[in-house]
Write a protein that holds these residues in place. Structure first.
Motif, PDB file in Angstrom:
ATOM      1  N   GLN A 115       0.821  -1.206   0.000  1.00 54.10           N
ATOM      2  CA  GLN A 115       0.000   0.000   0.000  1.00 54.10           C
ATOM      3  C   GLN A 115       0.857   1.258   0.000  1.00 54.10           C
ATOM      4  O   GLN A 115       0.447   2.298  -0.506  1.00 54.10           O
ATOM      5  CB  GLN A 115      -0.980  -0.010   1.183  1.00 54.10           C
ATOM      6  N   ILE A 116       2.052   1.158   0.588  1.00 55.77           N
ATOM      7  CA  ILE A 116       2.954   2.315   0.543  1.00 55.77           C
ATOM      8  C   ILE A 116       3.729   2.314  -0.773  1.00 55.77           C
ATOM      9  O   ILE A 116       3.849   3.325  -1.451  1.00 55.77           O
ATOM     10  CB  ILE A 116       3.947   2.300   1.727  1.00 55.77           C
ATOM     11  N   GLU A 118       3.164   1.169  -3.706  1.00 54.59           N
ATOM     12  CA  GLU A 118       2.510   1.485  -4.987  1.00 54.59           C
ATOM     13  C   GLU A 118       2.512   2.982  -5.274  1.00 54.59           C
ATOM     14  O   GLU A 118       2.468   3.400  -6.424  1.00 54.59           O
ATOM     15  CB  GLU A 118       1.095   0.910  -5.061  1.00 54.59           C
ATOM     16  N   MET A 119       2.596   3.795  -4.200  1.00 53.85           N
ATOM     17  CA  MET A 119       2.695   5.241  -4.386  1.00 53.85           C
ATOM     18  C   MET A 119       3.993   5.604  -5.084  1.00 53.85           C
ATOM     19  O   MET A 119       4.017   6.431  -5.995  1.00 53.85           O
ATOM     20  CB  MET A 119       2.660   5.938  -3.022  1.00 53.85           C
TER      21      MET A 119
END
Lengths: 331, 311
Positions: A115-116, A118-119
């Protein structure tokens, strides 16, 4: 470039249309934030503070038609009228968001690391390996112990405070210039609130970002913000530097808010000093001053026309109250 | 994980035992006497004396409990006895038929999954727009059309009118397509709604706002954020549908003149052939229980929150 504000909002009005109703949660509000500065937006629930910041960036629930007017400039670029595809590119990249409830803001079935990371893949064009390394760095930056293990975990395995740190890490991952934090401490334990606020303030200063802090907690404002906008019923009631507005509030609503904070010397059993009455609904247009029915200073003239924001005796502070501003010219 | 599997296996065994009792009881209490039919099959006149003789021959005169114990004892060893009608070994008959029905159901499950995901995503991508309405309409149509009618339509369209696919019997891989499609229609319709509704619910979750704030586009959010969230729900629903496909197979196999378990079961019922009916029922129930076990394990693998409770 440096004297130009990073975010410049002027006369922003937001109308929300659903199939059944139309409301105006933001009515002609102006403010600006410079790089490295923190602006607090304060107001009670439903005063439009979240919509004001989310709507121009396209973060509204589906099924609601959002109509914007006025001007919102980010780094000199007008956001109103920009197609959604362009605004999508700004989200995460130029503007990072932090949400109120970290318990529901993370995807429950995806690993934190992804989730981090992919930024970083999306906004910094990193390979997934480089992005994982970046995620590890960010998790360290937001002060989480045993960072490598955390990245492999799922949100439900972390406490609320840790999750909010992850949300902050996600917001920082795209290296944004502006951070919009929507009540970042409201859903947390009192003991954790201070830690998260200190962390936010710390990264904001270290990365020299601008921050908009949406809150209804005066303690948060005093601890973190440089400037403040006090919202009431979709309009700005008072704005100025925090040290001036909090120390000598001029608008009766600001005064009421500050007066409502319980004090240490209050005897046990004392009733809360809340403002009497309830805020108006935003469905119907408000003619005069929105606070008039609840205001201790109200005079009949308050109901005549909408009070403009007027420069007070301190030129940095603007107040929208016809009684306080008597005899002064509109700003 | 091991703890979970062993616990579920124990549950399954208890369930299987109870299922065998129900199977036996239902079949035994069904009206009609197989001995009369056997007597007639042999060309004899079914006089009470001769019927009694047949009953003794095939063991129908023994007490019920003994018959059950005998049958169960053999069944757990894979021996389902001799068919009253054909005199052949039921287990041998079933072996090939189970393969046929197994492939039939597996293929239909894959097709139903693909169709339902496609329809569900179509609807979720353009909610309340034309594609969504079409998807909803197809689901309504698919869910409310009886399977035998679907099969007849398929044969009429693909075999009779366009002459693309064979309508009955087994004649190469093409023969699978119509039975697969026929069985897949109902579960595809039901599952497409599960996908559509699940995705819509996931898309209104707060974490989707987070995903949007990250700058992810709608497609990325649907596939990366929403899809993993509906996987456990989908697998659960798919499991139920696959279990129900056994019932559909009973209708579809005779329709396409296929020699599967369903067809065998139907023939058994017509002849009061207890041995065949019991064997088929037990196989269907075992299949149901195994599918449920697999579903539980798959859900465990796809939902970290449930996984945690068991690790």
């Amino acid at each position: 470039m440096h004297d130009q504000p990073l975010l410049d909002v002027s006369n922003l009005t937001v109308n929300l249309l659903t199939a059944k109703s139309a409301v105006r949660p933001v009515d002609g509000v102006s403010y600006s934030v410079r790089q490295g500065e923190c602006l607090a937006i304060v107001g009670e629930s439903g005063s439009g503070k979240t919509v004001m910041n989310f709507a121009p960036l396209g973060l509204m629930p589906t099924g609601v038609t959002t109509m914007l007017s006025g001007s919102v400039k980010l780094e000199g670029r007008e956001l109103i009228g920009l197609p959604e595809a362009e605004i999508q590119k700004l989200r995460g990249k130029s503007v990072g968001f932090i949400f109120q409830d970290p318990m529901s803001a993370l995807n429950p079935v995806r690993r934190i690391g992804r989730q981090i990371a992919e930024m970083a893949e999306l906004h910094l064009n990193m390979t997934s390996k480089a992005a994982e390394a970046r995620a590890l760095e960010l998790v360290k930056l937001v002060g989480i112990s045993d960072p490598a293990a955390r990245l492999r975990q799922y949100p439900h395995e972390l406490s609320g405070g840790l999750r909010q740190r992850i949300v902050i890490a996600i917001a920082l991952a795209g290296e944004p210039k502006l951070l919009i934090a929507d009540e970042p401490t409201t859903a947390l334990d009192v003991t954790v609130q201070a830690q998260i606020l200190r962390l936010l303030k710390d990264v904001q200063r270290r990365l020299n970002m601008a921050m908009v802090l949406i809150t209804h907690d005066m303690g948060v404002v005093a601890g973190a913000a440089d400037n403040i906008v006090v919202m009431y019923a979709a309009r700005a009631a008072e704005c100025g530097p925090v040290d001036k507005v909090l120390v000598s509030p001029r608008h009766p609503y600001t005064r009421g808010l500050i007066n409502a904070i319980p004090r240490r010397e209050d005897p046990i059993g004392l009733e809360f000093r809340g403002l009497p009455g309830i805020p108006p609904t935003l469905g119907a247009p408000i003619k005069g001053c929105a606070l008039a029915p609840r205001c201790e200073l109200a005079v009949p003239a308050c109901g005549n026309s909408r009070p403009p924001l007027v420069r007070s005796d301190d030129s940095a502070v603007l107040v929208a109250c016809p009684v306080v501003n008597q005899g002064k010219a509109a700003a | 994980m091991i703890h979970f599997i062993s616990k579920r296996l124990k549950h399954s065994l208890v369930l299987l035992f109870m299922a065998s009792v129900v199977c036996f009881t239902l079949v035994v209490s069904a009206p009609g006497n197989v001995a009369v039919l056997i007597a007639e099959l042999r060309g004899a006149v079914a006089t009470p004396g001769y019927v009694e003789q047949v009953e003794e021959e095939i063991g129908l005169n023994k007490p019920l409990l003994m018959r059950y114990v005998d049958w169960l004892g053999d069944a757990v060893r894979g021996d389902f006895g001799i068919s009253y009608r054909t005199g052949q070994d039921v287990s041998a008959d079933l072996a090939n038929r189970m393969l046929v029905t197994g492939i039939l159901i597996a293929g239909s499950a894959v097709i139903a999954t693909l169709i339902s995901l496609a329809l569900g995503f179509l609807g979720a991508f353009w909610p309340y727009k034309l594609p969504d309405r079409v998807s909803r309409g197809l689901a309504l149509l698919g869910a409310s059309t009886p399977t035998f009618f679907v099969g007849a339509l398929m044969i009429y369209a693909f075999s009779v009118t366009f002459q693309l696919l064979p309508s009955f019997g087994f004649d190469g891989p093409k023969s699978w397509i119509l039975p697969w499609l026929t069985i897949a229609v109902l579960p595809a319709a039901v599952l497409s709604r599960v996908v559509r509704v699940g995705l819509e619910e996931a898309m209104t979750s707060p974490f989707v706002l987070t995903a949007k704030s990250k700058g992810l586009g709608r497609t990325a959010i649907l596939f990366r954020e929403a899809l993993p969230n509906i996987t456990p729900i989908f697998i659960n629903a798919l499991g139920t549908q696959v279990g129900l496909m056994t019932a559909t197979a009973i209708i579809v196999e005779p329709l396409f003149a296929w020699q599967g378990v369903g067809d065998y079961f139907l023939a058994g019922v017509r002849f009061r052939d207890f041995m065949v009916v019991q064997a088929c029922l037990l196989i269907f129930l075992t299949f149901f229980i195994v599918v449920n076990l697999i579903v539980d394990l798959a859900v465990l693998l796809t939902d970290p929150r449930i996984r945690r409770q068991w690790s």
